[in-house]
Design a protein around this motif. Structure first.
Motif, PDB file in Angstrom:
ATOM      1  N   UNK A  49      21.420 -86.966 -67.633  1.00  0.00           N
ATOM      2  CA  UNK A  49      20.939 -85.627 -67.320  1.00  0.00           C
ATOM      3  C   UNK A  49      21.563 -84.639 -68.295  1.00  0.00           C
ATOM      4  N   UNK A  50      20.767 -83.680 -68.753  1.00  0.00           N
ATOM      5  CA  UNK A  50      21.268 -82.678 -69.697  1.00  0.00           C
ATOM      6  C   UNK A  50      22.475 -81.958 -69.105  1.00  0.00           C
ATOM      7  N   UNK A  51      23.502 -81.785 -69.929  1.00  0.00           N
ATOM      8  CA  UNK A  51      24.711 -81.097 -69.509  1.00  0.00           C
ATOM      9  C   UNK A  51      25.838 -82.020 -69.089  1.00  0.00           C
ATOM     10  N   UNK A  90      21.420 -71.071 -67.877  1.00  0.00           N
ATOM     11  CA  UNK A  90      22.492 -71.121 -68.868  1.00  0.00           C
ATOM     12  C   UNK A  90      22.585 -72.477 -69.523  1.00  0.00           C
ATOM     13  N   UNK A  91      22.490 -73.535 -68.717  1.00  0.00           N
ATOM     14  CA  UNK A  91      22.541 -74.887 -69.258  1.00  0.00           C
ATOM     15  C   UNK A  91      21.381 -75.144 -70.209  1.00  0.00           C
ATOM     16  N   UNK A  95      21.777 -76.216 -74.154  1.00  0.00           N
ATOM     17  CA  UNK A  95      21.267 -77.468 -74.717  1.00  0.00           C
ATOM     18  C   UNK A  95      20.144 -77.207 -75.719  1.00  0.00           C
ATOM     19  N   UNK A  96      19.305 -76.212 -75.424  1.00  0.00           N
ATOM     20  CA  UNK A  96      18.218 -75.895 -76.355  1.00  0.00           C
ATOM     21  C   UNK A  96      18.737 -75.406 -77.703  1.00  0.00           C
ATOM     22  N   UNK A  97      19.728 -74.528 -77.681  1.00  0.00           N
ATOM     23  CA  UNK A  97      20.273 -74.012 -78.931  1.00  0.00           C
ATOM     24  C   UNK A  97      21.073 -75.076 -79.667  1.00  0.00           C
ATOM     25  N   UNK A 117      32.284 -73.653 -72.170  1.00  0.00           N
ATOM     26  CA  UNK A 117      31.261 -72.957 -71.373  1.00  0.00           C
ATOM     27  C   UNK A 117      30.856 -73.820 -70.181  1.00  0.00           C
ATOM     28  N   UNK A 118      30.643 -75.105 -70.410  1.00  0.00           N
ATOM     29  CA  UNK A 118      30.234 -75.984 -69.319  1.00  0.00           C
ATOM     30  C   UNK A 118      31.326 -76.114 -68.261  1.00  0.00           C
TER      31      UNK A 118
END
Length: 241
Positions: A49-51, A90-91, A95-97, A117-118
């Motif tokens: 999962x992303x993050x 925010x997540x 992840x996109x950037x 940040x996470x």
């Protein structure tokens, strides 16, 4: 060849009936993609999962091949974030950037800041300001950093109040006053003098970063800026000052 590294999952897409391709920003090897065999299994889906932070082993016969990942969980943030729309935005922005980074090019400072940040994303009073700083750091890492340390017109380091959209440099209150309608406001928490990060200041910082990210990175590629950032800005506007 083979290497082991820690990383944060940026994206996952299915591959065949049982596998998945994971895109991971790693500490020492940069943004890397790899095949996760059995990645769609019940055991692997919570990890993929992303993050989420993972320990990754990457293997391939040749360096230029896609390679395969074996992943072990380190910090599974995604599950809790999914229940919170503000944090999820925010997540998604992070992840996109991060996907703008060149593939297989190490950017350890960006990775370390991403983890910071996470680690703070459970605290809504902290992570949005950290996101602004991370985005400005990403610009700097890719060669488009802003100079917020002194006035572009006078060289002064005091009473910096604006940012020029043309040069990306700070402008003092006195020098920028006649042109303030054409300048970004410099949020106090980003200035050399420092200050508290209020919701309006954070929103202004996100607009500032987004402008230069769009100009230098998104527009040349012909792609759109992540819409989640606009959602964060709107959500900040609804928060008490």
């Amino acid at each position: 060849m083979e290497w082991r590294d820690e990383g944060v999952i940026l994206s996952v897409r299915r591959h065949g009936e049982t596998s998945a391709i994971a895109e991971i920003l790693t500490a020492a090897h940069g943004r890397v993609m790899g095949l996760v065999r059995g990645g769609r299994s019940k055991q692997q889906r919570p990890v993929l999962q992303s993050g989420n932070a993972v320990q990754a082993v990457w293997r391939a016969r040749l360096e230029e091949q896609l390679g395969t990942f074996t992943l072990e969980p380190l910090d599974l943030k995604a599950g809790a974030i999914m229940e919170e729309p503000f944090r999820l935005a925010g997540l998604a922005t992070l992840t996109g950037l991060s996907q703008l980074l060149p593939e297989r090019e190490p950017h350890p400072r960006v990775y370390e800041a991403l983890r910071i940040v996470l680690d703070a994303i459970d605290h809504d009073e902290l992570w949005p300001a950290l996101l602004v700083r991370w985005e400005l750091g990403l610009l700097d890492e890719l060669g488009f950093g802003l100079d917020l340390s002194r006035c572009a017109a006078t060289g002064s380091r005091e009473q910096l109040a604006y940012v020029s959209p043309r040069s990306g440099k700070a402008v003092s209150a006195a020098a920028g006053a006649p042109f303030r309608d054409r300048l970004f406001r410099l949020p106090a928490f980003l200035s050399a003098e420092g200050g508290g990060a209020t919701p309006p200041d954070i929103a202004e910082g996100l607009r500032l970063a987004a402008y230069f990210l769009h100009r230098h990175l998104f527009e040349p590629r012909g792609v759109s800026f992540p819409e989640q950032q606009d959602w964060i800005i709107r959500a900040l506007a609804e928060k008490p000052h």
